[in-house]
Each structure stands twice: as structure tokens, then as C-alpha cells.
Design a protein around this motif. Structure first.
Motif, PDB file in Angstrom:
ATOM      1  N   ALA A   1       0.834  -1.213   0.000  1.00  0.00           N
ATOM      2  CA  ALA A   1       0.000   0.000   0.000  1.00  0.00           C
ATOM      3  C   ALA A   1       0.863   1.254   0.000  1.00  0.00           C
ATOM      4  CB  ALA A   1      -0.933  -0.007   1.211  1.00  0.00           C
ATOM      5  N   GLY A   2       1.899   1.275   0.832  1.00  0.00           N
ATOM      6  CA  GLY A   2       2.771   2.443   0.896  1.00  0.00           C
ATOM      7  C   GLY A   2       3.549   2.658  -0.382  1.00  0.00           C
ATOM      8  N   ALA A   3       4.077   1.565  -0.931  1.00  0.00           N
ATOM      9  CA  ALA A   3       4.843   1.676  -2.184  1.00  0.00           C
ATOM     10  C   ALA A   3       3.946   2.125  -3.326  1.00  0.00           C
ATOM     11  CB  ALA A   3       5.513   0.344  -2.506  1.00  0.00           C
ATOM     12  N   GLY A   4       2.709   1.636  -3.347  1.00  0.00           N
ATOM     13  CA  GLY A   4       1.778   2.052  -4.394  1.00  0.00           C
ATOM     14  C   GLY A   4       1.455   3.529  -4.307  1.00  0.00           C
ATOM     15  N   TRP A   5       1.241   4.019  -3.074  1.00  0.00           N
ATOM     16  CA  TRP A   5       0.989   5.453  -2.898  1.00  0.00           C
ATOM     17  C   TRP A   5       2.186   6.279  -3.349  1.00  0.00           C
ATOM     18  CZ3 TRP A   5       3.295   9.029   0.589  1.00  0.00           C
ATOM     19  CH2 TRP A   5       2.688  10.292   0.600  1.00  0.00           C
ATOM     20  N   LEU A   6       3.393   5.842  -2.997  1.00  0.00           N
ATOM     21  CA  LEU A   6       4.590   6.598  -3.386  1.00  0.00           C
ATOM     22  C   LEU A   6       4.764   6.615  -4.901  1.00  0.00           C
ATOM     23  CD1 LEU A   6       7.023   8.204  -2.527  1.00  0.00           C
ATOM     24  CD2 LEU A   6       8.261   6.055  -2.162  1.00  0.00           C
ATOM     25  N   ARG A   7       4.459   5.516  -5.566  1.00  0.00           N
ATOM     26  CA  ARG A   7       4.528   5.497  -7.040  1.00  0.00           C
ATOM     27  C   ARG A   7       3.551   6.506  -7.634  1.00  0.00           C
ATOM     28  NH1 ARG A   7       5.036  -0.133  -6.266  1.00  0.00           N
ATOM     29  NH2 ARG A   7       2.808  -0.449  -6.630  1.00  0.00           N
ATOM     30  N   MET A   8       2.376   6.605  -7.034  1.00  0.00           N
ATOM     31  CA  MET A   8       1.393   7.576  -7.505  1.00  0.00           C
ATOM     32  C   MET A   8       1.916   8.998  -7.328  1.00  0.00           C
ATOM     33  SD  MET A   8      -2.565   8.097  -6.169  1.00  0.00           S
ATOM     34  CE  MET A   8      -2.833   6.328  -6.204  1.00  0.00           C
ATOM     35  N   VAL A   9       2.535   9.275  -6.183  1.00  0.00           N
ATOM     36  CA  VAL A   9       3.105  10.596  -5.926  1.00  0.00           C
ATOM     37  C   VAL A   9       4.168  10.927  -6.968  1.00  0.00           C
ATOM     38  CG1 VAL A   9       4.523  11.940  -4.316  1.00  0.00           C
ATOM     39  CG2 VAL A   9       2.619  10.571  -3.450  1.00  0.00           C
ATOM     40  N   HIS A  10       5.082   9.987  -7.217  1.00  0.00           N
ATOM     41  CA  HIS A  10       6.148  10.217  -8.200  1.00  0.00           C
ATOM     42  C   HIS A  10       5.569  10.452  -9.597  1.00  0.00           C
ATOM     43  CE1 HIS A  10       9.608   9.708  -5.708  1.00  0.00           C
ATOM     44  NE2 HIS A  10       9.355   8.445  -5.388  1.00  0.00           N
ATOM     45  N   ALA A  11       4.573   9.661  -9.961  1.00  0.00           N
ATOM     46  CA  ALA A  11       3.996   9.778 -11.302  1.00  0.00           C
ATOM     47  C   ALA A  11       3.350  11.143 -11.503  1.00  0.00           C
ATOM     48  CB  ALA A  11       2.969   8.667 -11.526  1.00  0.00           C
ATOM     49  N   ILE A  12       2.585  11.589 -10.525  1.00  0.00           N
ATOM     50  CA  ILE A  12       1.929  12.895 -10.653  1.00  0.00           C
ATOM     51  C   ILE A  12       2.960  14.008 -10.683  1.00  0.00           C
ATOM     52  CG2 ILE A  12       0.405  14.537  -9.480  1.00  0.00           C
ATOM     53  CD1 ILE A  12      -1.188  12.128  -8.481  1.00  0.00           C
ATOM     54  N   HIS A  13       3.964  13.926  -9.822  1.00  0.00           N
ATOM     55  CA  HIS A  13       4.976  14.977  -9.772  1.00  0.00           C
ATOM     56  C   HIS A  13       5.762  15.061 -11.071  1.00  0.00           C
ATOM     57  CE1 HIS A  13       8.880  16.832  -8.696  1.00  0.00           C
ATOM     58  NE2 HIS A  13       8.108  17.634  -7.988  1.00  0.00           N
ATOM     59  N   SER A  14       6.068  13.925 -11.660  1.00  0.00           N
ATOM     60  CA  SER A  14       6.904  13.935 -12.867  1.00  0.00           C
ATOM     61  C   SER A  14       6.117  14.273 -14.126  1.00  0.00           C
ATOM     62  CB  SER A  14       7.587  12.569 -13.038  1.00  0.00           C
ATOM     63  OG  SER A  14       6.621  11.544 -13.219  1.00  0.00           O
TER      64      SER A  14
END
Length: 313
Positions: A153-166
Motif C-alpha cells: 500500500a505504501g509503495a503504491g501510494w509513493l509510485r502515484m506521488v512520483h507519477a503525478i509529480h513527474s
């Protein structure tokens, strides 16, 4: 949705601090390394309305003092080390761990290492509280001081954060306000799942609609002089049926749930050093008319008197 990218190099620490304050949170910056300069400061942000994502690196060892006005900060080191302290918690985060700083709370990042670059997620206080209330069966659930992002769950949220930011700065679709609103909601929901756990959220999702209606109504207006009939009318069922639903799916009566919500609001307000209200005023504001009974209930829940909470703010 707005994006902001500050220049990668800044002529002095004062200017660099102003850039980060504008992009993330106002703060007091103290460089810790003798002879360090601000030439390697980097800050880049994506604004989604109630949620803002910032990539920040100071390029030198610093300390940062702030009280995060009006919003939570979730700080995720991509490398390096982040050491933070509030009155309640001391947290050390490295890659894979996120530090959660609550809003309107004096916080000192005692050491932001020179190698440390973070992705910081700023979430408006009311936006996050609404999401917590919507998803959780209990009104007093708080985010932990640290979140492990190494699980699914945490890794999935972080991937979402990175994707939106980039991606957000390069595609007009991501800058549409409607899209931004949906993205901020998705990010906040995913954070709650990562921070609190899917099992508790799953329990909330199976609550019947009659319970959800009353829970939502209570959170909208907890200071209202609610009666059992009022709550039953909001659910569209009898008082007895509503009592049964709350006992089964929330583990308490509607009245007990209402008092928990009110106590959480009182505790939050008494813990705010800038509120400037007396215990009696705060208690009355949130619907407690019997001060003696309120004080006893508050002590049972929080382990201290309301005046102690106010004094420690």
C-alpha cells in the motif's frame, strides 16, 4: 493545477528559504555546516489544490523550524536522513519511511542531512480530516508520526506521488482543475490506506448506508443538539434499528459516537496554541453543556484534564 519550479541555484540562504516557504511551508532555516552556501538548493512543486507535491533538497546540512500552518506535511527522503521532533514524537526517516508532521504544531527538523532530498506532500488539514472521517469508523483516528512505505500500500501510494509529480508539468490534461481535484482525492485516499491500514478501512466500507448517513451528518455538524430521533430521521429508520446498526458496525451507540467526535474536536482546538479560547468556551462550542460531566469524560479518553491539554499547547 499549477506547477512551480524554482531556479536550481540561489545566491544566498535567505532567498533559498523564501523559495521553499512559497513552495511548501513557511519556516525558519538554519544552515548547520560552516561555510555552506545555497548554490545547490532545488525545489520543484506541483499544486493540486488541497494537495501539493514538492521535491526539495538543500544541498547542505540544515535544520528547519516550522509549525505547518493549516496542513499536514508528509516528508519522504529519497536519499539521506531526516530527523524531526515535535512535543509528542521524535522521528528519523530514511528512504522507504515517511515522516508525518501534523498541522499547526511546532516542529523542528533537527537535522536535514546534506545528501537528503525529499518528496514532500502537503495536504490541507480539513481535506485530510474529511477523508479520514469518510473512510474510518472512528472519529479520533490520527495519522501515525511515521509511515512505512515499503509495503504494497505504501509503495503504491509513493509510485502515484512520483507519477503525478513527474508528469503534471508536461501535460495540459493534468492541469485541468477537475482532474486536479480527482487526483488530490485519490492521493489522499491512498495515503489513508497506507497509513492506517486496509483492514480498518475495509471495515468502514461495509457499513450500511443508514450508519454512513448519520456518521456523515454528525461530522458536518457535531455541535448540533442531536437527539436520537434526529439521528434516526437522518438515516430514515427507527431509533432501535439505528442503535442496532451502530452497535454492529461501529461498536458503540450513536450518542457515544457523537461524543467521540465532539471530544476529538475539543482536543484538537485545546491543543492549538493560537486558539485563544477557554476550556468552557471550547466545550460549549462543540455541544457539551454540562462542564463537570464533560471534564470527566475528557479525562477518561485522553488521560488528562482539558485544562492540562490547554496548558501544554
Amino acid at each position: 493545477m499549477q506547477t512551480h519550479a524554482a531556479a536550481g541555484r540561489s545566491p544566498d540562504w535567505e532567498e533559498a528559504s523564501e523559495e521553499v516557504s512559497d513552495a511548501y511551508f513557511p519556516h525558519v532555516l538554519t544552515p548547520l555546516s560552516r561555510g555552506s552556501n545555497a548554490e545547490d538548493v532545488v525545489v520543484n512543486t506541483v499544486d493540486l489544490g488541497p494537495v501539493r507535491i514538492a521535491r526539495i533538497g538543500w544541498g547542505a546540512e540544515v535544520s528547519v523550524e516550522t509549525d505547518h500552518p493549516g496542513a499536514y506535511a508528509v516528508n519522504i527522503p529519497l536519499r539521506g536522513r531526516l530527523e524531526s521532533r515535535t512535543a509528542r514524537d521524535s522521528v528519523v526517516s530514511t528512504p522507504g519511511l515517511a515522516t508525518v508532521n501534523p498541522p499547526d504544531t511546532p516542529t523542528l527538523i533537527t537535522r536535514w542531512s546534506s545528501a537528503c532530498t525529499i518528496v514532500g506532500v502537503r495536504i490541507d488539514r480539513d481535506h485530510l480530516h474529511r477523508e479520514l472521517s469518510r473512510m474510518m469508523a472512528r472519529p479520533d483516528i490520527r495519522l501515525p508520526a511515521q509511515i512505512d512505505l515499503r509495503g504494497s500500500a505504501g509503495a503504491g501510494w509513493l509510485r502515484m506521488v512520483h507519477a503525478i509529480h513527474s508528469e503534471a508539468g508536461d501535460d495540459e490534461l493534468w492541469q485541468n482543475p477537475v482532474v486536479a481535484q480527482q487526483l488530490s482525492g485519490a492521493l489522499t485516499t491512498a495515503l489513508v490506506l497506507a497509513a492506517v491500514g486496509e483492514s480498518e478501512a475495509d471495515q468502514q466500507q461495509i457499513r450500511p448506508r443508514i450508519v454512513t448517513r448519520v456518521v456523515d451528518a454528525i461530522h458536518v455538524d457535531p455541535s448540533r443538539a442531536w437527539t436520537a430521533t434526529d439521528m434516526a430521521d437522518a438515516a430514515g429508520v427507527s431509533v432501535r434499528r439505528l442503535q442496532e446498526g451502530f452497535r454492529e458496525y461501529v461498536g458503540m451507540s450513536p450518542r457515544e459516537y457523537l461524543n467521540d467526535v465532539r471530544l476529538a474536536r475539543v482536543n484538537r482546538e485545546l491543543s492549538d496554541p493560537g486558539a485563544g479560547m477557554s476550556v468552557t468556551d471550547v466545550a460549549m462550542k462543540w455541544g457539551f453543556t454540562h462542564t463537570g460531566r464533560f471534564a470527566a469524560t475528557y479525562r477518561r479518553k485522553y488521560g488528562e484534564s482539558p485544562s492540562d491539554t490547554l496548558r501544554h499547547a
